[in-house]
Design an enzyme around this catalytic site. Structure first.
Site, PDB file in Angstrom:
ATOM      1  N   GLU B  78       0.701  -1.137  -0.017  1.00 48.60           N
ATOM      2  CA  GLU B  78       0.013   0.139  -0.065  1.00 48.60           C
ATOM      3  C   GLU B  78       0.859   1.387   0.034  1.00 48.60           C
ATOM      4  OE1 GLU B  78      -0.405  -2.713   2.059  1.00 48.60           O
ATOM      5  OE2 GLU B  78      -2.451  -3.242   1.671  1.00 48.60           O
ATOM      6  N   PHE B 140     -11.367  -7.331  14.160  1.00 51.20           N
ATOM      7  CA  PHE B 140     -10.497  -7.874  13.364  1.00 51.20           C
ATOM      8  C   PHE B 140      -9.903  -6.800  12.250  1.00 51.20           C
ATOM      9  CE2 PHE B 140      -8.986  -9.967   9.283  1.00 51.20           C
ATOM     10  CZ  PHE B 140      -7.661 -10.444   9.928  1.00 51.20           C
ATOM     11  N   GLN B 141      -8.682  -6.543  12.063  1.00 45.61           N
ATOM     12  CA  GLN B 141      -8.147  -5.435  11.020  1.00 45.61           C
ATOM     13  C   GLN B 141      -8.704  -4.091  11.381  1.00 45.61           C
ATOM     14  OE1 GLN B 141      -8.226  -7.314   7.046  1.00 45.61           O
ATOM     15  NE2 GLN B 141      -6.112  -7.941   7.524  1.00 45.61           N
ATOM     16  N   LYS B 190     -17.766  -1.064   6.255  1.00 48.17           N
ATOM     17  CA  LYS B 190     -18.191  -2.113   5.155  1.00 48.17           C
ATOM     18  C   LYS B 190     -19.761  -1.956   5.228  1.00 48.17           C
ATOM     19  CE  LYS B 190     -16.737  -6.600   3.491  1.00 48.17           C
ATOM     20  NZ  LYS B 190     -16.100  -7.979   3.907  1.00 48.17           N
ATOM     21  N   MET B 501      23.956   8.823   1.885  1.00 49.51           N
ATOM     22  CA  MET B 501      23.817  10.300   2.663  1.00 49.51           C
ATOM     23  C   MET B 501      24.215  10.078   3.806  1.00 49.51           C
ATOM     24  SD  MET B 501      23.296  13.191   1.799  1.00 49.51           S
ATOM     25  CE  MET B 501      22.104  13.937   0.479  1.00 49.51           C
TER      26      MET B 501
HETATM   27  C1  LIG Z   1      12.033   5.524   5.106  1.00 47.59           C
HETATM   28  C2  LIG Z   1      13.599   6.219   5.369  1.00 47.59           C
HETATM   29  N1  LIG Z   1      14.170   5.751   6.290  1.00 47.59           N
HETATM   30  C3  LIG Z   1      15.591   6.291   6.512  1.00 47.59           C
HETATM   31  C4  LIG Z   1      15.852   7.538   6.126  1.00 47.59           C
HETATM   32  C5  LIG Z   1      17.208   8.038   6.389  1.00 47.59           C
HETATM   33  N2  LIG Z   1      18.075   8.281   5.116  1.00 47.59           N
HETATM   34  C6  LIG Z   1      18.242   9.355   4.451  1.00 47.59           C
HETATM   35  S1  LIG Z   1      19.280   9.361   3.029  1.00 47.59           S
HETATM   36  C7  LIG Z   1      19.703   7.526   3.562  1.00 47.59           C
HETATM   37  C8  LIG Z   1      20.375   6.711   2.644  1.00 47.59           C
HETATM   38  C9  LIG Z   1      19.956   6.229   1.541  1.00 47.59           C
HETATM   39  O1  LIG Z   1      20.570   5.332   1.004  1.00 47.59           O
HETATM   40  P1  LIG Z   1      20.304   4.947  -0.885  1.00 47.59           P
HETATM   41  O2  LIG Z   1      19.025   5.022  -1.111  1.00 47.59           O
HETATM   42  O3  LIG Z   1      21.508   4.062  -1.143  1.00 47.59           O
HETATM   43  O4  LIG Z   1      20.963   6.354  -1.300  1.00 47.59           O
HETATM   44  P2  LIG Z   1      22.407   6.994  -1.485  1.00 47.59           P
HETATM   45  O5  LIG Z   1      22.475   8.274  -0.449  1.00 47.59           O
HETATM   46  O6  LIG Z   1      23.411   5.980  -0.994  1.00 47.59           O
HETATM   47  O7  LIG Z   1      22.372   7.707  -2.728  1.00 47.59           O
HETATM   48  C10 LIG Z   1      18.828   7.178   4.854  1.00 47.59           C
HETATM   49  C11 LIG Z   1      18.979   6.042   5.360  1.00 47.59           C
HETATM   50  C12 LIG Z   1      15.145   7.908   5.197  1.00 47.59           C
HETATM   51  N3  LIG Z   1      15.225   9.322   4.437  1.00 47.59           N
HETATM   52  N4  LIG Z   1      13.782   7.537   4.849  1.00 47.59           N
END
Ligand SMILES: Cc1ncc(C[n+]2csc(CCOP(=O)(O)OP(=O)(O)O)c2C)c(N)n1
Ligand SMILES: [Mg+2]
Lengths: 230, 591
Positions: B78, B140-141, B190, B501
């Site tokens: 979803e 439920f749910q 529902k 990042m």
């Molecule tokens: C759902 C979620 N969890 C954690 C984060 C924190 N976060 C920001 S950038 C990042 C790294 C992303 O890794 P990747 O998709 O490989 O991108 P890269 O920076 O390596 O290009 C994280 C964990 C986030 N933005 N969103």
């Protein structure tokens, strides 16, 4: 673009292996201006230090399920500082009036009004002028050892005895915040057992509208802003 | 490795039949139940597609969809449905629709709804709910979907009546689009959807309490115009609101007619052509040096449709510190929320820009200022090194993809370094071609949003998802949807085998302690793609990039290119959190 004697801006300066080229932060011009924490430019003409003040905000709302939780959720998630929130029906079926006492600097009060106005069930919002009519109700339960004295103090604050038992006396007081605070202090001598306060509710004075656009109505007539067509 | 799954003849027929039925028109859904009135309301609103996942409490709605012309795409999760609906809405500039069952279905939507809320994207979410009589019994749910989604929706509705549920859905759709768009949700018990009714929903009406002010006050416009006339270093700051208001034309005309340089926010990317001399691209944490210099030195900032997010402003004290601010926005609550507006103008962006433009009697003399902006462009170029002894640079990959696609190609992204490189090195020229998760920063947004964008975009618009390895793994299951629905999308994974990042921040602010930022094992995305039935490529070297890009784009179906990039590459410029925009770092040692 730049002169040859300025190596850091030399067009064919080598690009660093990691990162970009260009003047170092210390070599750049930096303006001397500043903004304060409210985003206001610190310019003597505009600068205004905003201190928290107490404001009473009134909102006319559609009385649908969850409206109170929408309002209280808004207040908590935006960290607005509120002292009290009261709500009750109006002369129009399906409309309620909500009164909120807040303590915020001007920009915060402005935000509360605007954010409230964005809620779908909110019809209109406004801050009440200082000359508003406002009151609060408090119930005080005190030790019943000195009934005569309790009644005297109750009379002094134009209160009412709601319950007098062998061990406790419960009185009702109404008035503005100052009066209630004074009364509570006066009752301390008897030993306050429990206290319940409603928080303030208020209306604009005279024929001013309490909420902008609201037509002051007599009993039974709608108190609905003119631009709100039902 | 198995060949990609060719479209089966069965699917072709099904497709053909669907198209035919649209042409001949099976007509609007007849209203017999609450559920059919919901579908009828969607049809009345012109909804063409919906994304969702089936389940007990939403089954009546799905049953009513059976005979409708609305194309339903079953997503793998979803969250994917919400992101797909969000992106569909961004590309079409009308609310996208997603569906989920009660309980876990609804809670799985939550990230996507919160994402739409932060980016003011119109989304209508319809969630199933346990029958009214069981609400509150921990059935439920059962989840309090209204309670959970109240803080992250523009408004949500608990439907309590079969006769009026169609109108409620119509109103929710209209509200999602009205003024400053945003997500709305209707929770559908529902019994309400199963209940009989023959009441046809009326035309979708917005609530009478929400009407936005679209035409700005003359006085406000006049005051702003005087400020613009007197400006020496005026700057136009275009936010995402410009795109939502369909005001890119007005914004372009304003800047060009009055000779005012332009920066955008990240969500505002595409509102102004980035290859125009007046355009300095986007400002903020990873914005261009020249955009951040311009923002720092402007004396009149004309901000349109932006909420001054902290990633844009950096430290409030040093944001456009010498500028008088003209702030045009349809949402009065954004005025002076973060940055004090000296000249607030409340109204529709296009209307207000046109009004302001005609009110400016004498153009400010900006020649010197424009020169200065061009000088900054030369001083702080977005040129990157490509040393031969180092692995493939991601910036190069982005530029190759940009070159190989048309100006109207739609780019989606995950969240992280790759997102920043995509935003920095792709030259955007058209609105609604950059589809990303800005305010919430949701990893996993890229692939499902590419699916939504594909359904919304025209056939001649390529859809490219620039993803990160970490982000891709968060919603990779949606590849199954792209394969099943035969969607022509290209996923370019900028694979650094890192939560890149985070690794960059650890290097800069946590003494290089790479806690939970490194994958010491990462799946082979090209093979994974093939396992899903998509096409996959792996690229390690510069000389393989062009061919892989070309082949992937040429393949008429979902394709994944796993670009193994330099794991040590960082995103620059960078303004440290809360720092001054003008002090952006160009290398790590400047942080
Ligand atoms: C759902 C979620 N969890 C954690 C984060 C924190 N976060 C920001 S950038 C990042 C790294 C992303 O890794 P990747 O998709 O490989 O991108 P890269 O920076 O390596 O290009 C994280 C964990 C986030 N933005 N969103
Ligand atoms: Mg990564």
């Amino acid at each position: 673009m730049s002169s040859d004697d300025s190596p850091s801006t030399d067009a064919d300066e080598e690009i660093p292996k990691h990162g970009l080229q260009g003047p170092h932060p210390d070599e750049r011009p930096h303006p001397t201006g500043r903004r304060n924490s409210q985003g206001i430019r610190i310019d003597p003409a505009v600068e205004a230090e905003h201190h928290p003040r107490r404001a009473v905000i009134s909102a006319l709302v559609e009385d649908e399920p969850g409206v109170l939780s929408r309002v209280s959720g808004l207040v908590s998630r935006r960290q607005f500082n509120i002292e009290s929130l009261t709500v009750g029906p109006t002369t129009v079926d399906g409309h309620s009036r909500l009164t909120m006492v807040v303590e915020e600097p001007d920009p915060g009060i402005d935000q509360i009004e605007k954010q409230l106005a964005k809620l779908k069930p909110v019809i209109a919002v406004g801050e009440l002028d200082d000359d508003m009519v406002r009151t609060e109700l408090v119930l005080l339960k005190v030790e019943g050892d000195e009934p005569d004295k309790v009644h005297a103090v109750t009379d002094m604050y134009e209160g009412k005895t709601l319950d007098a038992g062998p061990r406790t006396i419960t009185v009702q007081l109404t008035g503005d915040e100052q009066k209630i605070d004074d009364a509570v202090d006066a009752f301390r001598q008897f030993g306050i057992i429990e206290i319940a306060r409603t928080g303030q509710t208020a209306l604009a004075r005279g024929d001013q509208a309490t909420v902008p656009g609201e037509e002051p109505g007599t009993s039974g007539e709608p108190t609905t802003p003119a631009n709100y067509d039902d | 490795m198995s060949e990609p799954v060719p479209p089966t003849s069965e699917d072709d027929e099904a497709d053909g039949a669907a198209e035919e039925s649209t042409e001949t028109g099976t007509g609007p859904t007849p209203v017999t139940t609450g559920a059919s009135s919901v579908i009828r309301a969607l049809e009345n609103a012109g909804v063409e597609a919906a994304f969702g996942v089936q389940g007990g409490a939403i089954m009546p709605i799905y049953d009513a969809l059976y005979d409708s012309d609305i194309r339903h795409v079953t997503m793998a999760h979803e969250q994917g449905a919400a992101h797909a609906a969000d992106a569909f809405g961004v590309v079409r500039n009308e609310p996208g629709v997603c569906l989920a069952t009660s309980g876990p279905g609804a809670t799985n939507l939550v990230t996507g709804i919160a994402d739409a809320n932060m980016d003011s994207d119109g989304v209508l979410a319809l969630t199933g709910q346990v029958p009214s009589g069981m609400v509150g019994s921990d059935a439920f749910q059962e989840t309090d979907t209204i309670g959970v989604t109240t803080p992250i929706t523009k408004h949500n509705y608990f439907a309590d009546d079969s006769d009026s549920v169609g109108d409620t859905v119509g109103e929710a759709f209209a509200l999602a689009r009205e003024g400053r768009p945003g997500p709305t949700l209707v929770d559908l018990p529902k019994d309400v959807t199963l209940g009989e009714t023959d009441r046809e929903p009326g035309p979708a009406k917005t609530p009478k309490t929400t009407t936005p002010k679209t035409v700005p006050d003359d006085d406000a416009v006049a005051a702003a115009a005087r400020a613009v006339e007197d400006a020496e270093r005026p700057l136009l700051l275009l936010g995402g609101g410009v795109i939502k208001a369909d005001a890119a034309e007005e914004a372009r005309a304003f800047a060009r007619n009055h000779g005012i340089p332009v920066v955008t926010t990240m969500p505002g990317i595409g509102s102004f052509p980035e290859d125009d001399d007046l355009c300095l691209s986007w400002a903020g944490m990873h914005g261009t040096g020249y955009a951040n210099m311009a923002v720092t030195h402007t004396d009149v900032l004309i901000a349109v449709g932006t909420r001054f997010d902290d990633r844009l402003t950096g430290g409030i004290d040093s944001f456009a510190p010498e500028a008088e601010v003209v702030h045009i926005d349809i949402d009065p609550a954004e005025i002076s929320k973060n940055i004090h507006a000296d000249y607030p103008v409340i109204g529709d962006a296009g209307t207000a820009l046109d009004a302001l433009s005609s009110e400016v009697a004498a153009d400010p003399d900006t020649e010197e200022w424009r020169e200065q902006c061009l000088t900054w462009k030369e001083e702080y170029p977005m040129d990157y090194a490509t040393p031969e002894d180092e692995p493939l640079k991601p910036q190069f990959v982005v530029e190759c993809l940009d070159e190989a696609t048309s100006d109207r190609a739609v780019v989606t992204s995950g969240v992280g370094q790759h997102q920043m490189w995509a935003a920095q090195y792709w030259t955007f020229t058209e609105p609604r071609t950059w589809v990303s998760s800005h305010g919430l920063g949701t990893m996993g947004y890229g692939l499902p949003s590419a699916i939504g964008a594909r359904l919304a975009a025209e056939d001649d618009q390529e859809v490219v998802c620039v993803d990160g390895d970490g982000s891709f793994l968060m919603t990779i299951q949606e590849l199954s949807v792209a394969v099943r629905e035969e969607l022509d999308i290209t996923v370019a994974v900028l694979n650094n085998e890192y939560i890149g990042m985070v690794r960059q921040w650890q290097d800069a602010f946590f003494e290089g302690r790479h806690m939970a930022a490194e994958y010491n094992w990462c799946p082979e995305f090209d093979k994974l793609a093939e396992a899903f039935g998509a096409r996959g490529w792996r690229v390690d070297d510069y000389d393989e990039v062009a061919d892989a890009v070309e082949e992937a784009l040429a393949y008429d179906g979902p394709s994944v290119v796993d670009f193994h990039i330099d794991p040590r590459e960082n995103v620059y410029p960078m303004v440290a959190s809360g720092g001054a925009n003008g002090k952006f770092a160009l290398t790590e040692d400047q942080l």
